[in-house]
Scaffold this active site. Sequence first.
Site, mmCIF file in Angstrom:
data_model
loop_
_atom_site.group_PDB
_atom_site.id
_atom_site.type_symbol
_atom_site.label_atom_id
_atom_site.label_comp_id
_atom_site.label_asym_id
_atom_site.label_seq_id
_atom_site.Cartn_x
_atom_site.Cartn_y
_atom_site.Cartn_z
ATOM 1 C CE LYS A 85 22.759 -1.967 19.418
ATOM 2 N NZ LYS A 85 22.447 -3.118 18.558
ATOM 3 C CG ASP A 86 25.826 -6.571 19.078
ATOM 4 O OD1 ASP A 86 24.583 -6.496 19.124
ATOM 5 O OD2 ASP A 86 26.509 -6.033 18.193
ATOM 6 N NE ARG A 133 16.088 -2.702 23.420
ATOM 7 C CZ ARG A 133 16.007 -1.524 22.813
ATOM 8 N NH1 ARG A 133 15.300 -0.538 23.353
ATOM 9 N NH2 ARG A 133 16.627 -1.314 21.670
ATOM 10 N NE ARG A 134 15.811 -0.304 18.839
ATOM 11 C CZ ARG A 134 16.914 -0.649 18.179
ATOM 12 N NH1 ARG A 134 16.826 -1.548 17.208
ATOM 13 N NH2 ARG A 134 18.077 -0.125 18.484
ATOM 14 N NE ARG A 151 18.581 -9.394 11.917
ATOM 15 C CZ ARG A 151 19.200 -10.576 11.835
ATOM 16 N NH1 ARG A 151 18.503 -11.695 11.808
ATOM 17 N NH2 ARG A 151 20.520 -10.643 11.781
ATOM 18 N NE ARG A 157 18.750 -2.663 10.881
ATOM 19 C CZ ARG A 157 18.993 -2.831 12.168
ATOM 20 N NH1 ARG A 157 17.995 -2.813 13.044
ATOM 21 N NH2 ARG A 157 20.220 -3.010 12.608
ATOM 22 C CB CYS A 244 20.069 -9.167 21.125
ATOM 23 S SG CYS A 244 20.761 -10.595 20.257
#
Length: 315
Positions: A85-86, A133-134, A151, A157, A244
Amino acid sequence: MRTIIVGTRQSALALTQTGQAVEKLQQLADSFGIECRFEIKKIVTKGDRILDVTLSKVGGKGLFVKEIEQALLDGDIDMAVHSMKDMPFELPEGLIVGAVPEREDPRDALITRGPRSLDELPQGALVGTSSLRRASQLQHARPDLRIESVRGNIDSRLRKLDEDNFDAILLASAGIHRMGWQDRISAYLPPEVCLPAVGQGALCIECRADDSFMLELLGKFQHEPTALAVRAERAFLGRLNGGCQVPLGAYASVSEGSSGPDAPLLTLTGMVGTPDGKTMLKETATGSDPEALGLLIADKLIAQGADRILADVRE
């Protein structure tokens, strides 16, 4: 005996998933009589250095891979383990995806203080995520929720959830699984509620295109159903010039076609939404050509205004 230098980010998750990939590659090499050993080299990326702003404001593509790819091009490392995904759609000239191993769970995970589902979060609950997106999909499903950027690595997190005033945070379940922290997950968000990022849950093993030794070894690590699904998702990503930093997601599943295992069918769903979740564009289609399917879904969304949404976000 060849020593293979493996480049990776230095976070706990990156080192864990790289170690797991190296362990499997060593087993494959030994079983095929390929003489090699692995050494891991930690590399700091731009995305790791800048933690005080959201990804959408950092700008640029390949925030978590550029420095690692440069090390590949310079010959300082022989292969790299990335989270798919990166990965930007376009790779630098001279580099290639050598293998896409079998995918972990692609879904997003909800980690909460108490409630065990998205529906159970109290009115106006504070949810942490740095992903547009989330945030877009979460606001679409629950407009009452307050979204705040968070972040850092998975462990930092989770610590912010425990120590700060968040009611919940969203993370990729694949990373939590790889770390062995499944007991922290309150609920999995199905793709119908929160479509994953392109390639989420999959790894990308990158190497130089002219390194025949590495290509032979990595070819044995390839998981073709995952690779096909990721190709469809990345074709969608490329057509929309995504990354992203924009509210875009896609997920493809693979099943056997009517002609058997040699004719797999892919079902791809793609989404583009506004950051506030008020507009949510989503399309699904099935086909056997991953690139054509990705372009089809992207073009359907473009016809509905997805390119204008993404242009507004980038500005």
